[in-house]
Write an enzyme that holds these catalytic residues in place. Structure first.
Site, PDB file in Angstrom:
ATOM      1  N   LYS A  22      44.985  65.551 106.986  1.00 30.51           N
ATOM      2  CA  LYS A  22      44.059  64.686 106.484  1.00 30.51           C
ATOM      3  C   LYS A  22      43.287  63.895 107.597  1.00 30.51           C
ATOM      4  O   LYS A  22      42.032  63.755 107.677  1.00 30.51           O
ATOM      5  CB  LYS A  22      44.499  63.676 105.586  1.00 30.51           C
ATOM      6  N   ASN A  23      44.083  63.362 108.556  1.00 27.90           N
ATOM      7  CA  ASN A  23      43.499  62.456 109.466  1.00 27.90           C
ATOM      8  C   ASN A  23      42.808  63.132 110.627  1.00 27.90           C
ATOM      9  O   ASN A  23      41.872  62.759 111.369  1.00 27.90           O
ATOM     10  CB  ASN A  23      44.350  61.496 110.191  1.00 27.90           C
ATOM     11  N   CYS A 125      42.746  45.572 104.350  1.00 24.40           N
ATOM     12  CA  CYS A 125      43.285  46.639 103.423  1.00 24.40           C
ATOM     13  C   CYS A 125      44.721  46.631 103.159  1.00 24.40           C
ATOM     14  O   CYS A 125      45.108  45.595 104.016  1.00 24.40           O
ATOM     15  CB  CYS A 125      43.209  48.180 103.790  1.00 24.40           C
ATOM     16  N   ARG A 130      42.477  45.227 109.890  1.00 29.17           N
ATOM     17  CA  ARG A 130      41.713  46.429 110.377  1.00 29.17           C
ATOM     18  C   ARG A 130      40.223  46.314 110.543  1.00 29.17           C
ATOM     19  O   ARG A 130      39.340  47.117 109.925  1.00 29.17           O
ATOM     20  CB  ARG A 130      42.071  47.518 109.422  1.00 29.17           C
ATOM     21  N   ASP A 315      52.409  55.864 110.810  1.00 27.72           N
ATOM     22  CA  ASP A 315      52.211  56.681 109.421  1.00 27.72           C
ATOM     23  C   ASP A 315      53.632  57.170 109.145  1.00 27.72           C
ATOM     24  O   ASP A 315      53.894  57.804 108.137  1.00 27.72           O
ATOM     25  CB  ASP A 315      51.153  57.340 109.568  1.00 27.72           C
ATOM     26  N   ARG A 407      45.655  60.713  97.935  1.00 27.24           N
ATOM     27  CA  ARG A 407      44.862  60.693  98.928  1.00 27.24           C
ATOM     28  C   ARG A 407      45.127  61.429  99.953  1.00 27.24           C
ATOM     29  O   ARG A 407      44.454  61.722 100.741  1.00 27.24           O
ATOM     30  CB  ARG A 407      44.797  59.161  99.265  1.00 27.24           C
TER      31      ARG A 407
END
Ligand code: EPZ
Length: 447
Positions: A22-23, A125, A130, A315, A407
């Site tokens: 995804k990233n 968030c 961030r 992560d 997500r």
């Protein structure tokens, strides 16, 4: 809203197909704005954030067609043809940026190609404040004029961007990606010092090179970019997801099973593999993938500190904490990237884990068993850590608010169930919840 129900205690056995990262997918999609020719991306994961980025790009005038599905090892990665022939809009609205912070990745490409961009300033968030100050400061060093007005970043470069020597005071993945994209069309040479070395940055650099960019030092912390007048089209396949790989590797280790992670790359998960090995799991390279197993004995406690790549990824912090929670002895985990990334701790404690947080560190004392409970989390990786905890807990765990999971994890419950886990998605028909990977990413926004 959908939830996931798990009855724990089954060792996982079998193959799991690892999708595209995804990233990596998100910046690669944003890179389509740099050219008026078609960028064909394959191995895109079927997750909600990819749909959100597609929606944003369509709003900016990018034509996107889906060219079916392709992939190895049973993985059905999406293929998108993205063509930014005419960019009709240069505003990334609050509603999309609020939902997905990575929307800010359109800033660099829009500025480089159109000489202007208006992007909603992302707020804080669930995992930290961030800021994007480093994105803005370094784009200004390339000659952009930047103001913040009414919650929007208003950036212009009427005479184009000009190469410069940039030093990032701290490594930033998104900041490096924004600058890298902007510098490909700047006049002259740009040097990015202390650039992020994450594989997703390298993937973007390789794709930009395929589009005609001139970039040296890919994979290192010094990227040297010589600007070109225009970029062309390209075909590019998204790198495999090292965080998805690590997540299922932890699942195999904690349940005491053996899984073959097809499409995974050991060279992208060395720090995680080393940690799992120290804890007592076995990791081996197999053709087209990585095998993770633990067939005997309990896991041992280990100490971990999150760091930029090639260090242990933030992560994977929540997931490895679950391993520590059921390992023998005490473990310590220190989070150095984000200031508020222990939101999963109270939920894990509700399942019987013994975890104490002291500032940026958590002391985890292993317990013989976790017990199932209703739980929920506020971000993607915290949510998946609760699923992992459910896989080893006695009894039933129900994880709610799983739009966070959708997500970033494709068909999570299907992949785990195929390896023997007792896990199912409970659909909330009344709420008209979107199917996994469909457009609506859920309220609340974040990573
Ligand atoms: C990327 O976020 C990832 N997101 C994150 O993945 C990941 O956790 C993070 O990199 C670190 O590896 C995407 O790639 C879409 P950073 P990013 O800029 O780019 C501070 C997930 O779960 N900072 O490297 O936003 C920042 O606050 C997500 O998939 C500034 O101070 O991360 C943080 O403390 C979550 N000013 C640190 O740097 C800036 O201008 C690293 O952030 C930029 C960053």
């Amino acid at each position: 809203m959908d939830s996931i129900r798990i009855r724990g205690g089954t060792p996982l056995h079998g193959p799991i197909a690892i999708g595209g990262a995804k990233n990596a997918a998100l910046p690669l999609m944003a890179a389509s704005l740099l050219s008026d020719e078609t960028l064909m991306l394959s191995n895109l994961p079927h997750v909600a954030d990819v749909s959100t980025m597609a929606n944003l790009l369509v709003e900016l005038g990018v034509g996107i067609s889906m060219n079916g599905e392709a992939g190895v090892g049973g993985h059905m990665g999406r293929v998108f043809a993205l063509r930014a022939g005419d960019i009709t809009e240069t505003t990334a609205p609050y509603d999309l940026v609020r939902r997905m912070r990575a929307s800010v990745l359109v800033l660099g490409p829009l500025l480089a190609r159109c000489g202007r961009a208006r992007v909603s300033l992302p707020g804080g968030c669930a995992i930290g404040t961030r800021p994007v100050d480093l994105h803005l400061k370094t784009l200004a060093e390339l000659g952009a004029e930047i103001e913040i007005q009414e919650g929007y970043i208003e950036a212009t470069a009427p005479n184009g961007l000009t190469g410069a020597s940039i030093v990032f005071p701290q490594a930033t993945v998104g900041g490096t990606e924004n600058l890298l994209m902007a510098a490909t069309l700047a006049k002259g040479e740009t040097v990015l010092n202390n650039a992020a070395r994450e594989p997703e940055v390298a993937d973007l650099a390789h794709c930009l090179t395929a589009m005609g960019a001139e970039i040296e030092g890919i994979g290192t912390d010094t990227l040297r970019i010589t600007g070109v007048d225009r970029l062309g089209g390209a075909e590019y396949s998204v790198v495999s997801d090292r965080i998805e790989t690590g997540t299922y590797a932890v699942a195999a280790a904690i349940t005491g099973g053996t899984v073959d992670l097809m499409g995974a790359r050991l060279d992208l998960i060395e720090a995680v593999a080393d940690t799992l090995t120290r804890a007592g799991a076995e990791i081996t390279e197999i053709p087209d993938g990585v095998r993770v197993s633990r067939t005997e004995g309990r896991l041992d406690g280990i100490d971990v500190m999150t760091e930029p790549f090639p260090g242990f990824p933030t992560d994977m912090q929540a997931q490895i904490m679950v391993l520590m929670a059921v390992a023998d002895g005490a473990s310590m985990i220190t989070e150095t990237i984000f200031e508020n990334r222990f939101m999963h701790v109270p939920e894990l404690c509700r399942m019987g884990a013994n975890i104490n947080v002291h500032g940026a560190s958590a002391i985890v004392r292993g317990v013989p068993n976790l017990s199932g409970a209703p739980v929920m989390a506020t971000d993607l990786r915290a949510s998946v850590s609760l699923v992992l905890a459910g896989l080893v807990a006695d009894g039933e765990t129900v994880v709610s608010r799983i739009y966070h999971l959708d997500r970033g994890y494709e068909r999570l419950e299907e992949k785990l169930a195929a390896c023997g886990a007792d896990i199912e998605r409970i659909r909330d028909e009344s709420a008209g919840s979107p199917a996994p990977g469909e457009v609506e990413a859920g309220a609340g926004g974040s990573p």
